[in-house]
Design an enzyme around this catalytic site. Structure first.
Site, PDB file in Angstrom:
ATOM      1  N   GLY A  49       0.727  -1.096   0.010  1.00  0.00           N
ATOM      2  CA  GLY A  49       0.005  -0.149   0.034  1.00  0.00           C
ATOM      3  C   GLY A  49       0.776   1.258   0.251  1.00  0.00           C
ATOM      4  O   GLY A  49       0.518   2.250  -0.522  1.00  0.00           O
ATOM      5  N   GLU A 103       4.000   4.298   5.981  1.00  0.00           N
ATOM      6  CA  GLU A 103       2.628   3.656   5.654  1.00  0.00           C
ATOM      7  C   GLU A 103       1.565   4.349   5.116  1.00  0.00           C
ATOM      8  O   GLU A 103       1.758   5.680   4.989  1.00  0.00           O
ATOM      9  CB  GLU A 103       2.065   3.537   7.099  1.00  0.00           C
ATOM     10  CG  GLU A 103       2.585   2.307   7.879  1.00  0.00           C
ATOM     11  CD  GLU A 103       1.579   0.966   7.384  1.00  0.00           C
ATOM     12  OE1 GLU A 103       1.188   1.191   6.065  1.00  0.00           O
ATOM     13  OE2 GLU A 103       1.344  -0.062   8.029  1.00  0.00           O
ATOM     14  N   ASP A 104       0.632   3.523   4.284  1.00  0.00           N
ATOM     15  CA  ASP A 104      -0.293   4.264   3.628  1.00  0.00           C
ATOM     16  C   ASP A 104      -1.405   4.716   4.643  1.00  0.00           C
ATOM     17  O   ASP A 104      -2.190   5.866   4.256  1.00  0.00           O
ATOM     18  CB  ASP A 104      -0.785   3.449   2.526  1.00  0.00           C
ATOM     19  CG  ASP A 104      -1.049   1.913   3.120  1.00  0.00           C
ATOM     20  OD1 ASP A 104      -0.798   1.596   4.110  1.00  0.00           O
ATOM     21  OD2 ASP A 104      -1.510   0.968   2.387  1.00  0.00           O
ATOM     22  N   ASP A 107      -4.356   2.332  11.114  1.00  0.00           N
ATOM     23  CA  ASP A 107      -6.040   1.965  11.463  1.00  0.00           C
ATOM     24  C   ASP A 107      -6.028   1.739  12.888  1.00  0.00           C
ATOM     25  O   ASP A 107      -5.736   2.544  13.696  1.00  0.00           O
ATOM     26  CB  ASP A 107      -6.142   0.838  10.604  1.00  0.00           C
ATOM     27  CG  ASP A 107      -7.798   0.436  10.780  1.00  0.00           C
ATOM     28  OD1 ASP A 107      -8.417   1.212  11.674  1.00  0.00           O
ATOM     29  OD2 ASP A 107      -8.217  -0.648  10.108  1.00  0.00           O
ATOM     30  N   THR A 108      -5.915   0.425  13.351  1.00  0.00           N
ATOM     31  CA  THR A 108      -5.902   0.064  14.623  1.00  0.00           C
ATOM     32  C   THR A 108      -4.482   0.218  15.183  1.00  0.00           C
ATOM     33  O   THR A 108      -4.449   0.402  16.408  1.00  0.00           O
ATOM     34  CB  THR A 108      -6.321  -1.440  14.841  1.00  0.00           C
ATOM     35  OG1 THR A 108      -5.208  -2.193  14.276  1.00  0.00           O
ATOM     36  CG2 THR A 108      -7.655  -1.847  14.331  1.00  0.00           C
ATOM     37  N   THR A 111      -0.325  -3.407  12.971  1.00  0.00           N
ATOM     38  CA  THR A 111       0.745  -3.312  11.777  1.00  0.00           C
ATOM     39  C   THR A 111       2.053  -2.480  12.380  1.00  0.00           C
ATOM     40  O   THR A 111       2.986  -3.149  12.593  1.00  0.00           O
ATOM     41  CB  THR A 111       0.521  -2.622  10.461  1.00  0.00           C
ATOM     42  OG1 THR A 111      -0.740  -3.258  10.196  1.00  0.00           O
ATOM     43  CG2 THR A 111       1.549  -3.227   9.458  1.00  0.00           C
ATOM     44  N   LYS A 135      -6.803   6.577  11.192  1.00  0.00           N
ATOM     45  CA  LYS A 135      -7.880   6.755  11.368  1.00  0.00           C
ATOM     46  C   LYS A 135      -7.868   6.959  13.045  1.00  0.00           C
ATOM     47  O   LYS A 135      -7.875   5.902  13.687  1.00  0.00           O
ATOM     48  CB  LYS A 135      -8.573   5.490  11.106  1.00  0.00           C
ATOM     49  CG  LYS A 135      -9.077   5.227   9.673  1.00  0.00           C
ATOM     50  CD  LYS A 135      -9.402   3.625   9.394  1.00  0.00           C
ATOM     51  CE  LYS A 135      -9.803   3.579   7.783  1.00  0.00           C
ATOM     52  NZ  LYS A 135     -10.128   1.960   7.729  1.00  0.00           N
ATOM     53  N   ASP A 163      -6.011  -0.477  -1.447  1.00  0.00           N
ATOM     54  CA  ASP A 163      -6.719  -1.383  -2.240  1.00  0.00           C
ATOM     55  C   ASP A 163      -7.920  -1.903  -1.561  1.00  0.00           C
ATOM     56  O   ASP A 163      -8.064  -1.909  -0.323  1.00  0.00           O
ATOM     57  CB  ASP A 163      -5.962  -2.428  -2.646  1.00  0.00           C
ATOM     58  CG  ASP A 163      -5.698  -3.742  -1.800  1.00  0.00           C
ATOM     59  OD1 ASP A 163      -5.363  -3.233  -0.507  1.00  0.00           O
ATOM     60  OD2 ASP A 163      -5.765  -4.830  -1.922  1.00  0.00           O
TER      61      ASP A 163
HETATM   62  P1  5GP Z   1      -3.813  -1.666  11.292  1.00  0.00           P
HETATM   63  O1  5GP Z   1      -2.575  -2.557  11.339  1.00  0.00           O
HETATM   64  O2  5GP Z   1      -3.298  -0.192  11.727  1.00  0.00           O
HETATM   65  O3  5GP Z   1      -5.151  -1.723  11.668  1.00  0.00           O
HETATM   66  O4  5GP Z   1      -4.013  -1.655   9.570  1.00  0.00           O
HETATM   67  C1  5GP Z   1      -2.854  -1.224   8.924  1.00  0.00           C
HETATM   68  C2  5GP Z   1      -3.105  -1.827   7.593  1.00  0.00           C
HETATM   69  O5  5GP Z   1      -4.501  -2.297   7.316  1.00  0.00           O
HETATM   70  C3  5GP Z   1      -2.914  -0.721   6.468  1.00  0.00           C
HETATM   71  O6  5GP Z   1      -1.278  -1.113   6.191  1.00  0.00           O
HETATM   72  C4  5GP Z   1      -3.680  -1.301   5.297  1.00  0.00           C
HETATM   73  O7  5GP Z   1      -3.087  -2.265   4.760  1.00  0.00           O
HETATM   74  C5  5GP Z   1      -4.669  -1.963   5.984  1.00  0.00           C
HETATM   75  N1  5GP Z   1      -6.049  -0.870   6.078  1.00  0.00           N
HETATM   76  C6  5GP Z   1      -6.493  -0.388   7.112  1.00  0.00           C
HETATM   77  N2  5GP Z   1      -7.484   0.592   7.034  1.00  0.00           N
HETATM   78  C7  5GP Z   1      -7.660   0.661   5.610  1.00  0.00           C
HETATM   79  C8  5GP Z   1      -8.596   1.194   4.800  1.00  0.00           C
HETATM   80  O8  5GP Z   1      -9.369   2.081   5.065  1.00  0.00           O
HETATM   81  N3  5GP Z   1      -8.447   0.859   3.399  1.00  0.00           N
HETATM   82  C9  5GP Z   1      -7.628  -0.093   2.958  1.00  0.00           C
HETATM   83  N4  5GP Z   1      -7.521  -0.310   1.689  1.00  0.00           N
HETATM   84  N5  5GP Z   1      -6.462  -0.807   3.830  1.00  0.00           N
HETATM   85  C10 5GP Z   1      -6.781  -0.106   5.002  1.00  0.00           C
END
Ligand code: 5GP
Length: 181
Positions: A49, A103-104, A107-108, A111, A135, A163
């Site tokens: 991403g 990072e793109d 979210d939580t 990662t 977010k 994506d």
């Molecule tokens: P986390 O581990 O912070 O919950 O999520 C990180 C990863 O989840 C990002 O690198 C991405 O790949 C994916 N992700 C989280 N939210 C979104 C979203 O709204 N759209 C997309 N396409 N990917 C997301």
């Protein structure tokens, strides 16, 4: 480009324009150019991403850096899961280095936390993160997110590298999941 697009079974509506995104990238680049002046960090891009954000950003960076990539996966469809898989591991030596994660989206934070654990284990001197989008309402960590391009609501988005099951990464604007009321 249309306001509403279809990817697989879902519709998405245009949410953040190309110009707004470019502006956010430039602001992050300016901050990084101040914070890393005369330094040579390891820039760690999270595949797939963050490729597009990283390419846009790196062209604007004026300090020297080493580029490397890592691939973790926690997403299934449109929801984040705790089940983190390392698909491509860390290949660079990070011991005593400043590491800047690209990072793109954050979210939580799962990662990010996994990467921080890995980099700390390998002896990184400092770990920071630059993310195109975040977010804040979904974020669950106390770790600081150092450089945020655009804070967005807790709704699934695509475009600019992000994506939906493989599609949508090439969109230059960011689109949000469209739900008809
Ligand atoms: P986390 O581990 O912070 O919950 O999520 C990180 C990863 O989840 C990002 O690198 C991405 O790949 C994916 N992700 C989280 N939210 C979104 C979203 O709204 N759209 C997309 N396409 N990917 C997301």
């Amino acid at each position: 480009m249309q306001e509403i697009i279809q990817l697989h079974d879902k519709k998405f509506i245009k949410f953040i324009s190309d110009e707004q995104i470019d502006e956010a990238v430039s602001i992050i680049a300016e901050q990084l150019n101040k914070d890393y002046v005369d330094d040579q960090p390891l820039i760690l891009v999270t595949l797939n991403g963050a490729i597009i954000f990283a390419a846009d950003l790196l062209k604007k960076l004026q300090f020297s850096s080493v580029l490397s990539c890592i691939k973790l996966s926690s997403y299934e469809g449109t929801t984040s899961t705790d089940n983190m898989k390392t698909l491509i591991g860390l290949t660079e030596d990070v011991k005593d280095k400043r590491v800047l994660i690209i990072e793109d989206i954050v979210d939580t934070g799962n990662t990010y936390q996994t990467m921080v654990n890995l980099l700390n284990e390998k002896g990184a001197k400092e770990i920071r993160i630059a993310t195109l989008t975040m977010k804040p309402d979904a974020y669950q960590l106390d770790l600081p997110v150092h450089y945020v391009g655009i804070a967005i609501p807790d709704k699934f988005v695509v475009g600019r590298g992000l994506d939906y099951n493989g599609l949508g990464r090439n969109l230059k604007d960011i689109y949000q999941l469209f739900t008809e009321e």
